[in-house]
Design a protein around this motif. Structure first.
Motif, PDB file in Angstrom:
ATOM      1  N   GLY A 232      12.415 -17.624 -34.912  1.00 11.98           N
ATOM      2  CA  GLY A 232      12.914 -18.714 -34.095  1.00 11.98           C
ATOM      3  C   GLY A 232      14.265 -19.158 -34.612  1.00 11.98           C
ATOM      4  N   THR A 233      15.251 -19.208 -33.720  1.00  9.63           N
ATOM      5  CA  THR A 233      16.603 -19.626 -34.090  1.00  9.63           C
ATOM      6  C   THR A 233      16.975 -20.844 -33.251  1.00  9.63           C
ATOM      7  OG1 THR A 233      17.200 -17.328 -34.555  1.00  9.63           O
ATOM      8  CG2 THR A 233      18.993 -18.910 -34.319  1.00  9.63           C
ATOM      9  N   TYR A 234      17.366 -21.913 -33.911  1.00 13.91           N
ATOM     10  CA  TYR A 234      17.686 -23.173 -33.249  1.00 13.91           C
ATOM     11  C   TYR A 234      19.145 -23.493 -33.531  1.00 13.91           C
ATOM     12  CZ  TYR A 234      12.591 -23.597 -33.161  1.00 13.91           C
ATOM     13  OH  TYR A 234      11.251 -23.363 -32.966  1.00 13.91           O
ATOM     14  N   ILE A 235      19.990 -23.417 -32.508  1.00 11.49           N
ATOM     15  CA  ILE A 235      21.423 -23.641 -32.650  1.00 11.49           C
ATOM     16  C   ILE A 235      21.782 -24.914 -31.910  1.00 11.49           C
ATOM     17  CG2 ILE A 235      23.729 -22.728 -32.176  1.00 11.49           C
ATOM     18  CD1 ILE A 235      22.531 -19.923 -32.349  1.00 11.49           C
ATOM     19  N   SER A 236      22.276 -25.896 -32.647  1.00  3.32           N
ATOM     20  CA  SER A 236      22.572 -27.197 -32.070  1.00  3.32           C
ATOM     21  C   SER A 236      23.987 -27.240 -31.518  1.00  3.32           C
ATOM     22  CB  SER A 236      22.410 -28.286 -33.134  1.00  3.32           C
ATOM     23  OG  SER A 236      22.818 -29.535 -32.619  1.00  3.32           O
ATOM     24  N   ASN A 237      24.167 -28.070 -30.485  1.00  2.00           N
ATOM     25  CA  ASN A 237      25.517 -28.323 -29.976  1.00  2.00           C
ATOM     26  C   ASN A 237      26.068 -29.644 -30.509  1.00  2.00           C
ATOM     27  OD1 ASN A 237      23.919 -30.129 -28.602  1.00  2.00           O
ATOM     28  ND2 ASN A 237      24.851 -29.765 -26.601  1.00  2.00           N
ATOM     29  N   VAL A 238      25.357 -30.240 -31.484  1.00  2.00           N
ATOM     30  CA  VAL A 238      25.780 -31.501 -32.076  1.00  2.00           C
ATOM     31  C   VAL A 238      26.520 -31.209 -33.380  1.00  2.00           C
ATOM     32  CG1 VAL A 238      25.018 -33.711 -33.014  1.00  2.00           C
ATOM     33  CG2 VAL A 238      23.840 -32.711 -31.034  1.00  2.00           C
ATOM     34  N   LYS A 239      27.652 -31.803 -33.525  1.00  2.00           N
ATOM     35  CA  LYS A 239      28.495 -31.575 -34.689  1.00  2.00           C
ATOM     36  C   LYS A 239      27.779 -31.965 -35.985  1.00  2.00           C
ATOM     37  CE  LYS A 239      33.084 -32.666 -36.523  1.00  2.00           C
ATOM     38  NZ  LYS A 239      34.316 -33.478 -36.327  1.00  2.00           N
ATOM     39  N   ASP A 240      27.932 -31.133 -36.973  1.00  5.26           N
ATOM     40  CA  ASP A 240      27.407 -31.360 -38.329  1.00  5.26           C
ATOM     41  C   ASP A 240      25.889 -31.224 -38.432  1.00  5.26           C
ATOM     42  OD1 ASP A 240      29.983 -31.825 -39.275  1.00  5.26           O
ATOM     43  OD2 ASP A 240      29.843 -33.988 -38.854  1.00  5.26           O
ATOM     44  N   VAL A 241      25.233 -30.781 -37.361  1.00  6.77           N
ATOM     45  CA  VAL A 241      23.794 -30.507 -37.442  1.00  6.77           C
ATOM     46  C   VAL A 241      23.597 -29.055 -37.845  1.00  6.77           C
ATOM     47  CG1 VAL A 241      21.637 -30.293 -36.154  1.00  6.77           C
ATOM     48  CG2 VAL A 241      23.128 -32.272 -35.770  1.00  6.77           C
ATOM     49  N   LYS A 242      22.838 -28.851 -38.890  1.00  8.08           N
ATOM     50  CA  LYS A 242      22.635 -27.507 -39.413  1.00  8.08           C
ATOM     51  C   LYS A 242      21.680 -26.725 -38.529  1.00  8.08           C
ATOM     52  CE  LYS A 242      21.442 -25.118 -43.711  1.00  8.08           C
ATOM     53  NZ  LYS A 242      20.970 -25.297 -45.125  1.00  8.08           N
ATOM     54  N   ASN A 243      22.072 -25.475 -38.222  1.00  7.45           N
ATOM     55  CA  ASN A 243      21.209 -24.597 -37.436  1.00  7.45           C
ATOM     56  C   ASN A 243      20.001 -24.165 -38.266  1.00  7.45           C
ATOM     57  OD1 ASN A 243      23.044 -24.774 -35.309  1.00  7.45           O
ATOM     58  ND2 ASN A 243      24.197 -22.998 -36.037  1.00  7.45           N
ATOM     59  N   ILE A 244      18.962 -23.776 -37.587  1.00  8.06           N
ATOM     60  CA  ILE A 244      17.698 -23.444 -38.253  1.00  8.06           C
ATOM     61  C   ILE A 244      17.228 -22.070 -37.812  1.00  8.06           C
ATOM     62  CG2 ILE A 244      15.245 -24.077 -38.441  1.00  8.06           C
ATOM     63  CD1 ILE A 244      16.072 -26.984 -38.030  1.00  8.06           C
ATOM     64  N   GLU A 245      16.794 -21.292 -38.777  1.00  4.82           N
ATOM     65  CA  GLU A 245      16.096 -20.038 -38.475  1.00  4.82           C
ATOM     66  C   GLU A 245      14.780 -20.060 -39.235  1.00  4.82           C
ATOM     67  OE1 GLU A 245      18.221 -16.165 -38.249  1.00  4.82           O
ATOM     68  OE2 GLU A 245      16.750 -15.526 -39.772  1.00  4.82           O
ATOM     69  N   ARG A 246      13.682 -19.783 -38.544  1.00  3.07           N
ATOM     70  CA  ARG A 246      12.393 -19.875 -39.202  1.00  3.07           C
ATOM     71  C   ARG A 246      11.392 -18.897 -38.572  1.00  3.07           C
ATOM     72  NH1 ARG A 246       9.302 -25.386 -37.225  1.00  3.07           N
ATOM     73  NH2 ARG A 246       8.838 -24.659 -35.114  1.00  3.07           N
ATOM     74  N   LYS A 247      10.255 -18.727 -39.239  1.00  4.01           N
ATOM     75  CA  LYS A 247       9.198 -17.865 -38.739  1.00  4.01           C
ATOM     76  C   LYS A 247       8.359 -18.636 -37.702  1.00  4.01           C
ATOM     77  CE  LYS A 247       8.754 -15.109 -42.953  1.00  4.01           C
ATOM     78  NZ  LYS A 247       7.813 -14.644 -44.035  1.00  4.01           N
ATOM     79  N   GLU A 248       7.977 -17.920 -36.649  1.00  3.85           N
ATOM     80  CA  GLU A 248       7.138 -18.506 -35.606  1.00  3.85           C
ATOM     81  C   GLU A 248       5.909 -17.620 -35.418  1.00  3.85           C
ATOM     82  OE1 GLU A 248       7.983 -21.341 -34.436  1.00  3.85           O
ATOM     83  OE2 GLU A 248      10.171 -21.496 -34.590  1.00  3.85           O
ATOM     84  N   GLU A 249       4.752 -18.104 -35.848  1.00  5.70           N
ATOM     85  CA  GLU A 249       3.528 -17.333 -35.697  1.00  5.70           C
ATOM     86  C   GLU A 249       2.982 -17.386 -34.281  1.00  5.70           C
ATOM     87  OE1 GLU A 249       0.758 -18.589 -38.623  1.00  5.70           O
ATOM     88  OE2 GLU A 249       1.917 -17.749 -40.301  1.00  5.70           O
ATOM     89  N   SER A 250       3.407 -18.364 -33.536  1.00  9.77           N
ATOM     90  CA  SER A 250       3.059 -18.463 -32.123  1.00  9.77           C
ATOM     91  C   SER A 250       4.144 -19.269 -31.437  1.00  9.77           C
ATOM     92  CB  SER A 250       1.692 -19.133 -31.925  1.00  9.77           C
ATOM     93  OG  SER A 250       1.729 -20.468 -32.403  1.00  9.77           O
ATOM     94  N   ILE A 251       4.204 -19.145 -30.101  1.00 13.87           N
ATOM     95  CA  ILE A 251       5.131 -19.968 -29.330  1.00 13.87           C
ATOM     96  C   ILE A 251       4.262 -20.929 -28.532  1.00 13.87           C
ATOM     97  CG2 ILE A 251       7.074 -19.976 -27.722  1.00 13.87           C
ATOM     98  CD1 ILE A 251       7.508 -18.341 -30.319  1.00 13.87           C
ATOM     99  N   PHE A 252       3.970 -22.048 -29.156  1.00 11.11           N
ATOM    100  CA  PHE A 252       3.053 -23.003 -28.545  1.00 11.11           C
ATOM    101  C   PHE A 252       3.528 -24.410 -28.850  1.00 11.11           C
ATOM    102  CE2 PHE A 252      -0.926 -25.543 -28.424  1.00 11.11           C
ATOM    103  CZ  PHE A 252      -1.256 -25.338 -27.099  1.00 11.11           C
ATOM    104  N   PHE A 253       4.403 -24.900 -27.965  1.00  9.62           N
ATOM    105  CA  PHE A 253       4.909 -26.269 -28.054  1.00  9.62           C
ATOM    106  C   PHE A 253       4.726 -26.876 -26.659  1.00  9.62           C
ATOM    107  CE2 PHE A 253       7.591 -23.332 -30.583  1.00  9.62           C
ATOM    108  CZ  PHE A 253       7.117 -23.659 -31.850  1.00  9.62           C
TER     109      PHE A 253
END
Length: 954
Positions: A232-253
């Motif tokens: 899972g890769t989370y790329i923000s469009n908000v300045k100074d917010v750090k992007n996140i890459e993490r493991k996703e065992e399921s896609i359930f949100f």
């Protein structure tokens, strides 16, 4: 001397004496005892004959049937003559139309016609499964029934769902109620039968299994090839917010609980989120997927775009289904591209492994909790007869008031008294036809939901407001929720009697208004609570003269986006039992409250209810359903066609939608100017106007014609100026709707007297043409019109299939078209493709600004030659129930093609205010003499005084 009843019993036992299994004939059928070995195997099967073509089947693993009653079946259905006899290892129950065979060995039931041909058969061994379940101290069963289904079978119905599926053969649908999803457990087969599944709990059709998390079905690999998860890769469009890459065992949100597993303190709105990697299937076969989404989403599987971009507003997600064959051991790339459209947003992807052999491509029903297994078999020579049987079981559809057939204007929301009256005045000023205007939620003071009292600052004179609307020759519908803030006196009235659901109060659940207020829903399963609900309306709102009732959130939707178990907790326990058992029928109980309430105080004034949810039997309470808070997207408009058609096949004839969609993409509300400095139309405004134009064109041929939605406002002049083709087209189709009022109101009468269906899938009228079974984007509006909505931006043509069995005429030109072919037809901006069936007779009334402005004493009667045809004009007193006691009239028109004659039959019946003398102007259209539909066409004029006459047509 042996008593007569005992003698009959002994005879029955002797009849079954050659078998170790015995059966008992009853007044309405037979009970067959099964020698079963397992504790949860079927022990008794009961067949009850209700009509020659209607049979009730019940089964239980207990020694006796539980004593319960149906919420959906009307009482007093008298049984029809039948016989019972042994046939080999079965018991046969026979009527004049059916032979029902019950196996004494396993309880399996087969339905045959009078000639012995199998219509429907339970799966070998009976196909019944009972799994014990206990909820809140009450015992029941999760039940499953499997029927055999031939490869060429088609299934339609199941209510109204949003995945744009039409023929449910080989598909699955989970049956529960939610905003935009209305579940009705009734299907119609192309084999000329229907099954009405009598369970009120969470149910499934087509596949008894729930969708599972990806990691429980597949081996997962991240984007680098590491096993165990996706990336899972989370790329923000908000300045100074750090992007996140993490493991996703399921896609359930997918609900307010599971979204807590998304990255915390990460701004999701307009972020770019990607879930990617590979999935490896453990076995080969077809895998089904369900995508749950809010915001913008695309799905790629095996490097193919399997879900093109879809969108839903953040607070109201949608589901979309797709399937793909996968090979065991083969790693397949998966990529989900998600752009959330709110600070809280939802995304999920779950799947089903290949279906077990015993269920695959069969007819499968499953319910979470029932006291016994219960279903009704309905037989007929065609779909109309099957739907008639459904209404025999669940109640007739009432004749809606005539004004309900006109145009409805609504928005979220008219915030003041001046707004609602002022907009109605604008309709009248512009000579734009309208019958009804709607006051949506929040007309009360902010903290007084459920008080039924108006905010005096915004609505200083509610009675004067309604009177002003009536003075403008319109009706008013008002939003009435089953929801009450705990601070209101009405809440306290319910609460002191134990008639409020308590979980939301205990959990201090706050809604979205202002700072958030705590409240809950009343228990509509209590007869006393239903009477109190009506009394509160009667005391506070009814004296104002309000004409119709909008029953919003009737699923009931106590809180958006909760998981299923918490939903049950929020709407239970009910007065009848746990919400697990009575999960799907709240809207039916809620509708009964107002329908019976109003008829108790003013029995001859027609009730009109509009509800966001529904269930089998809803039609008997003079209730229509709309498709909820759908989105303003082209794919959502298209999905309403199949949704509305399947809802119609489910036996409930009155359906509508928010023309234009309710929830609006930000690009349409961004505040941009409609035109730039050079006078060029803004691209988003341009699309918005075309979307609404196409939606109005479609909506004019829905059973009820109604616009509603969030900003931008949906009044036609707020969509486009009156010089714009969008405005002109909307006005054209609204005028056409009113000119067709004699035709449309006749169909309203037919729903009651003939059990007719107004919005008709093509297979209903062209069953012999198998191609119609899967056509979900065309339909018949009554017997004459074939409607072909346009649902793609800037489309100026569309493919249309012309069913075999009839030839056709182009509505706008009169051009003759042979049936049994597909053609690409013109679809200019201003017009929807519209075709008239050969042999159609269409009565056209006067131009009107509201439905009863003028008497239809002069009718233009269009006759489309080429085939014999008929139409019976129905009229009554428009807004009362005198039709139930015979106060109505029928005038039959019959066209004989061979003789080229039209017979106007003797008028049958009479009522107060009936037009006794009228003029018919007969306009003919033929292959040799094509003629465009116009209101002022010249033709043969006939004076009619109620006596039969036959006219030779020119």
């Amino acid at each position: 001397m042996i008593p007569k009843k005992l003698n009959l019993l002994l005879v029955g036992l002797v009849m079954a004496g050659c078998s170790s299994t015995q059966y008992l004939k009853t007044d309405d059928g037979v009970v067959v005892n099964i020698n079963s070995s397992g504790t949860n195997d079927v022990k008794k099967v009961r067949v009850q004959v209700l009509r020659d073509e209607l049979v009730h089947i019940s089964a239980t693993p207990q020694n006796e049937f539980p004593k319960d009653s149906s919420l959906i079946i009307v009482p007093g259905i008298k049984t029809t003559p039948f016989t019972v006899k042994d046939v080999a290892d079965s018991v046969m129950v026979s009527t004049s139309r059916l032979r029902v065979m019950i196996s004494r060995k396993d309880g399996g039931v087969n339905f045959k016609d009078k000639n012995g041909k199998v219509i429907l058969a339970e799966k070998q061994g009976g196909g019944k499964t009972f799994t014990p379940i206990e909820v809140e101290g009450t015992n029941g069963y999760s039940v499953r029934q499997i029927f055999n289904s031939p490869a060429d079978e088609a299934f339609h119905g199941l209510g109204q769902h949003q995945a744009d599926e039409f023929n449910y053969k080989g598909k699955s649908e989970e049956l529960f109620q939610y905003n935009t999803k209305v579940s009705v457990p009734f299907i119609v087969s192309n084999k000329n039968y229907g099954v009405l599944w009598d369970s009120y709990s969470l149910s499934r059709f087509g596949d008894s299994r729930p969708y599972k998390q990806l990691n429980t079905l597949f081996k997962l690999y991240d984007k680098k090839g590491n096993a165990g998860s996706l990336t899972g890769t989370y790329i923000s469009n908000v300045k100074d917010v750090k992007n996140i890459e993490r493991k996703e065992e399921s896609i359930f949100f997918e609900d307010i609980k599971s979204i807590k597993n998304l990255p915390q303190n990460f701004p999701l709105k307009n972020a770019n989120v990607t879930y990617e990697g590979e999935i490896e299937a453990p076995e080969s076969g077809d895998y089904k997927f369900t995508l749950y989404y809010a915001g913008y989403v695309k799905v790629f599987l095996d490097n193919k775009l399997v879900v093109a971009e879809r969108w839903r507003t953040a607070w109201n997600p949608n589901s979309y289904k797709f399937s793909l064959p996968l090979q065991a051991g083969k790693r397949v790339p998966l990529r989900i591209e998600w752009r959330p459209d709110g600070g809280t947003s939802y995304c999920g992807l779950r799947a089903l492994a290949p279906q077990p052999v015993d269920e695959k491509n069969n007819q499968v029903w499953w319910s979470e909790m029932s006291k016994k297994l219960d279903y009704y078999f309905v037989y007929g020579d065609n779909a109309d007869e099957v739907i008639k049987g459904y209404r025999t079981l669940t109640g007739k559809s009432q004749v809606m008031p005539k004004w309900a057939m006109g145009y409805w204007q609504s928005r979220e929301r008219y915030k003041t008294q001046d707004e609602i009256v002022g907009n109605l005045k604008e309709f009248r000023k512009r000579k734009f036809p309208i019958d009804n205007i709607v006051l949506d939620w929040n007309y009360w003071e902010e903290d007084a939901w459920g008080s039924h009292e108006f905010d005096a600052k915004r609505f200083p004179d509610p009675k004067g407001m309604v009177d002003d609307i009536h003075a403008l020759n319109a009706k008013m519908m008002i939003s009435v929720w089953p929801k009450f803030y705990k601070t209101t006196e009405h809440f306290k009235e319910f609460d002191t009697k134990g008639w409020m659901y308590q979980q939301a109060i205990k959990d201090n659940v706050r809604d979205w208004v202002g700072p958030g207020y705590v409240g809950s829903f009343y228990d509509a399963y209590s007869g006393g609570a239903r009477k109190l609900f009506w009394k509160q309306i009667y005391d506070n709102l009814y004296p104002l003269g309000i004409d119709a009732w909008w029953m919003d959130a009737s699923e009931p939707n106590v809180l958006d986006c909760t998981d299923m178990e918490y939903r049950k907790a929020l709407c239970g326990p009910t007065a009848l039992g746990s919400s697990t058992e009575f999960f799907n029928t709240y809207a039916l109980m809620n509708a009964e409250a107002i329908y019976n309430g109003q008829r108790s105080v003013e029995p001859n004034k027609r009730v009109f209810l509009l509800t966001r949810s529904g269930f089998a039997g809803l039609q008997r309470y003079s209730t229509a359903t709309w498709s909820g808070d759908i989105a303003t997207r082209w794919e959502d408009m298209k999905a309403q066609i199949s949704a509305g058609l399947n809802f119609a096949v489910s036996g409930i004839p009155y359906w509508t939608m928010d023309i234009g969609g309710f929830c609006v993409e930000d690009r349409y509300v961004s505040g941009q100017q409609a035109y730039d400095k050079d006078g060029k139309e803004n691209s988003d405004y341009k699309e918005w106007r075309e979307l609404n134009t196409r939606w109005f064109q479609f909506g004019a041929f829905a059973p009820l014609y109604r616009a509603h939605g969030q900003f931008p406002y949906r009044e036609p002049w707020n969509i486009a100026p009156d010089t714009h083709p969008a405005y002109k087209s909307i006005l054209y189709y609204t005028n056409l709707r009113y000119r067709l009022m004699p035709y449309i109101y006749t169909m309203a009468g037919m729903t009651y007297f003939n059990n007719y269906t107004i919005m008709r899938p093509l297979f209903m009228d062209f069953a012999a043409d198998s191609k119609t079974e899967n056509i979900s984007d065309q339909f018949m509006f009554g017997p004459a019109f074939m409607v072909c909505p346009v649902y793609s931006y800037e489309a100026r043509k569309r493919n249309v299939y012309f069913p075999a069995g009839s030839n056709w005429f182009d509505f706008y030109t009169g051009k003759y078209i042979s049936g049994g072919q597909q053609l690409s037809v013109d679809a200019p901006y201003e017009h929807i493709p519209l075709f008239i069936r050969e042999g159609a007779i269409i009565p056209v009334g006067p131009e009107m600004q509201y439905s009863n402005e003028k008497p239809a004493d002069k009718i233009v009667l269009y006759v489309y030659k080429g085939k014999d045809g008929s139409f019976t004009l129905y009229e009554d007193e428009d807004n009362n129930y005198n039709y139930e006691t015979g106060k109505y009239s029928n005038i039959a028109f019959t066209y004989n093609n061979a003789n080229n004659t039209l017979t106007i039959g003797e008028r049958k019946g009479e009522f107060t205010g009936m037009i006794k003398n009228r003029t018919f102007t007969i306009v003919t259209v033929s292959k040799d003499k094509p003629k465009a539909f116009t209101y002022d066409a010249e033709g043969q004029t006939v004076n009619y005084n109620g006596q039969k006459q036959t006219i030779t047509l020119k």
